[in-house]
Design a protein around this motif. Structure first.
Motif, PDB file in Angstrom:
ATOM      1  N   PHE A  28      70.410   4.587  31.961  1.00 42.58           N
ATOM      2  CA  PHE A  28      70.906   5.645  31.089  1.00 42.58           C
ATOM      3  C   PHE A  28      69.927   5.947  29.966  1.00 42.58           C
ATOM      4  O   PHE A  28      69.653   7.113  29.658  1.00 42.58           O
ATOM      5  N   ILE A  29      69.376   4.901  29.361  1.00 41.91           N
ATOM      6  CA  ILE A  29      68.420   5.100  28.261  1.00 41.91           C
ATOM      7  C   ILE A  29      67.160   5.795  28.768  1.00 41.91           C
ATOM      8  O   ILE A  29      66.637   6.714  28.120  1.00 41.91           O
ATOM      9  N   LEU A  30      66.665   5.387  29.925  1.00 40.49           N
ATOM     10  CA  LEU A  30      65.483   6.043  30.495  1.00 40.49           C
ATOM     11  C   LEU A  30      65.774   7.502  30.846  1.00 40.49           C
ATOM     12  O   LEU A  30      64.963   8.390  30.570  1.00 40.49           O
ATOM     13  N   ALA A  31      66.932   7.760  31.441  1.00 37.38           N
ATOM     14  CA  ALA A  31      67.295   9.138  31.791  1.00 37.38           C
ATOM     15  C   ALA A  31      67.449   9.990  30.532  1.00 37.38           C
ATOM     16  O   ALA A  31      67.024  11.146  30.502  1.00 37.38           O
ATOM     17  N   VAL A  42      63.985  11.658  38.687  1.00 38.58           N
ATOM     18  CA  VAL A  42      64.520  11.492  40.043  1.00 38.58           C
ATOM     19  C   VAL A  42      64.331  10.048  40.492  1.00 38.58           C
ATOM     20  O   VAL A  42      65.248   9.422  41.040  1.00 38.58           O
ATOM     21  N   GLY A  43      63.156   9.495  40.240  1.00 35.40           N
ATOM     22  CA  GLY A  43      62.914   8.093  40.579  1.00 35.40           C
ATOM     23  C   GLY A  43      63.809   7.142  39.816  1.00 35.40           C
ATOM     24  O   GLY A  43      64.315   6.156  40.381  1.00 35.40           O
ATOM     25  N   VAL A  44      64.027   7.409  38.537  1.00 35.53           N
ATOM     26  CA  VAL A  44      64.916   6.568  37.727  1.00 35.53           C
ATOM     27  C   VAL A  44      66.333   6.601  38.292  1.00 35.53           C
ATOM     28  O   VAL A  44      66.984   5.563  38.435  1.00 35.53           O
ATOM     29  N   HIS A  45      66.819   7.797  38.636  1.00 36.09           N
ATOM     30  CA  HIS A  45      68.169   7.901  39.189  1.00 36.09           C
ATOM     31  C   HIS A  45      68.277   7.169  40.524  1.00 36.09           C
ATOM     32  O   HIS A  45      69.263   6.468  40.763  1.00 36.09           O
ATOM     33  N   LEU A  46      67.272   7.341  41.374  1.00 39.44           N
ATOM     34  CA  LEU A  46      67.314   6.664  42.668  1.00 39.44           C
ATOM     35  C   LEU A  46      67.269   5.149  42.508  1.00 39.44           C
ATOM     36  O   LEU A  46      67.962   4.418  43.223  1.00 39.44           O
ATOM     37  N   HIS A  47      66.473   4.650  41.574  1.00 38.59           N
ATOM     38  CA  HIS A  47      66.321   3.205  41.420  1.00 38.59           C
ATOM     39  C   HIS A  47      67.479   2.570  40.664  1.00 38.59           C
ATOM     40  O   HIS A  47      68.062   1.592  41.125  1.00 38.59           O
TER      41      HIS A  47
END
Length: 99
Positions: free
Chosen positions: A15-18, A51-56
């Motif tokens: 969440f923080i990264l997004a 997109v990568g953050v959400h997938l991971h």
């Protein structure tokens, strides 16, 4: 998928990264501190990383099952292509109708 793959720490980190990857493009546009081309690059880069953050972090996609990773990335690529392509198609069509 392991039972601990969606732990609170993992979800909060995601969440923080997004949130950071959302606020960076907003700040770049709001302040107009960069040239337009660089601002578009910042927006595109943050979108791809997000997109990568959400997938991971949220979907648990990692290197344990390579075929599922390829399918997930392919599906994400198709969705991005449809959303960006559809948006550009609509915007160019509206531009042509206005001129």
């Amino acid at each position: 998928m392991h039972p601990q793959s969606h732990s609170a720490k993992r979800l909060i980190t995601g969440f923080i990264l997004a949130l950071a990857l959302t606020l960076i493009p907003f700040a770049a546009v709001w302040t107009m501190a960069f040239p337009v081309e660089l601002t578009f690059g910042i927006i595109a880069l943050c979108a791809l990383v997000q997109v990568g953050v959400h997938l991971h972090y949220f979907l648990g996609i990692d290197s344990r099952t390579p075929i599922e990773n390829v399918l997930a990335m392919s599906f994400a690529g198709v969705l991005i292509f449809l959303m960006v392509g559809g948006t550009l198609w609509i915007m160019f069509d509206l531009y042509e109708r206005m001129m």
